[in-house]
Write a protein that holds these residues in place. Structure first.
Motif, PDB file in Angstrom:
ATOM      1  N   ARG A  58      12.446 -40.718  53.320  1.00  0.00           N
ATOM      2  CA  ARG A  58      13.686 -41.258  52.482  1.00  0.00           C
ATOM      3  C   ARG A  58      13.411 -42.239  51.627  1.00  0.00           C
ATOM      4  NH1 ARG A  58      19.356 -41.908  55.044  1.00  0.00           N
ATOM      5  NH2 ARG A  58      19.390 -42.858  53.010  1.00  0.00           N
ATOM      6  N   ASN A  59      12.518 -42.983  51.834  1.00  0.00           N
ATOM      7  CA  ASN A  59      11.996 -43.962  50.817  1.00  0.00           C
ATOM      8  C   ASN A  59      11.281 -43.657  49.696  1.00  0.00           C
ATOM      9  OD1 ASN A  59      12.943 -46.091  52.340  1.00  0.00           O
ATOM     10  ND2 ASN A  59      11.017 -46.619  53.200  1.00  0.00           N
ATOM     11  N   TYR A  60      10.314 -42.355  49.777  1.00  0.00           N
ATOM     12  CA  TYR A  60       9.735 -41.777  48.819  1.00  0.00           C
ATOM     13  C   TYR A  60      10.631 -40.914  48.034  1.00  0.00           C
ATOM     14  CZ  TYR A  60       6.630 -38.590  46.396  1.00  0.00           C
ATOM     15  OH  TYR A  60       5.645 -38.149  45.361  1.00  0.00           O
ATOM     16  N   VAL A  61      11.779 -40.395  48.747  1.00  0.00           N
ATOM     17  CA  VAL A  61      12.684 -39.505  47.965  1.00  0.00           C
ATOM     18  C   VAL A  61      13.675 -40.356  46.982  1.00  0.00           C
ATOM     19  CG1 VAL A  61      14.816 -38.032  48.150  1.00  0.00           C
ATOM     20  CG2 VAL A  61      12.774 -37.577  49.313  1.00  0.00           C
ATOM     21  N   ARG A  62      13.865 -41.568  47.464  1.00  0.00           N
ATOM     22  CA  ARG A  62      14.758 -42.572  46.609  1.00  0.00           C
ATOM     23  C   ARG A  62      14.046 -43.082  45.530  1.00  0.00           C
ATOM     24  NH1 ARG A  62      16.913 -45.950  51.788  1.00  0.00           N
ATOM     25  NH2 ARG A  62      18.798 -44.850  52.151  1.00  0.00           N
ATOM     26  N   THR A  63      12.600 -43.057  45.833  1.00  0.00           N
ATOM     27  CA  THR A  63      11.668 -43.635  44.617  1.00  0.00           C
ATOM     28  C   THR A  63      11.393 -42.345  43.362  1.00  0.00           C
ATOM     29  OG1 THR A  63      10.749 -45.261  46.052  1.00  0.00           O
ATOM     30  CG2 THR A  63       9.643 -44.418  43.928  1.00  0.00           C
ATOM     31  N   PRO A 115      13.016 -39.322  43.178  1.00  0.00           N
ATOM     32  CA  PRO A 115      14.404 -38.337  43.696  1.00  0.00           C
ATOM     33  C   PRO A 115      14.283 -36.702  43.388  1.00  0.00           C
ATOM     34  CG  PRO A 115      14.955 -39.600  41.763  1.00  0.00           C
ATOM     35  CD  PRO A 115      13.744 -39.878  42.132  1.00  0.00           C
ATOM     36  N   GLN A 133      11.982 -42.512  57.823  1.00  0.00           N
ATOM     37  CA  GLN A 133      12.369 -43.540  56.843  1.00  0.00           C
ATOM     38  C   GLN A 133      11.312 -43.533  55.675  1.00  0.00           C
ATOM     39  OE1 GLN A 133      14.558 -45.607  56.540  1.00  0.00           O
ATOM     40  NE2 GLN A 133      15.575 -44.816  58.355  1.00  0.00           N
TER      41      GLN A 133
END
Length: 81
Positions: free
Chosen positions: A35-40, A42, A32
């Motif tokens: 994923r949160n880092y990559v969403r911020t 990309p 998680q």
């Protein structure tokens, strides 16, 4: 009830399970966080993600290999040396 031993920490776990409950929860938290880092951010690479999250590059690459994370080609980086 027959138990197996967690390969990560050696704790008992149910037969046929991948890891014990604690290691499974830790794995989910790591996933998680990535994923949160990559969403911020990309366009980050594995090294940048590892440096920002403290999660090893090898674990990040394992998520990519097993299909949990995807690599997306960045068209703005094509043709660069």
């Amino acid at each position: 009830m027959t138990t197996d031993t967690c390969l990560k920490c050696g704790s008992p776990m149910g037969r046929g399970e991948y890891s014990c409950q604690v290691c499974g929860e830790n794995e989910m938290q790591d996933y998680q966080m990535i994923r949160n880092y990559v969403r911020t951010y990309p366009n980050s690479n594995a090294m940048q993600i590892a440096n920002a999250t403290g999660i090893s590059v090898s674990k990040i690459l394992r998520y990519i290999r097993n299909g949990s994370l995807s690599v997306v080609d960045n068209p703005s980086r094509r043709g660069r040396s």
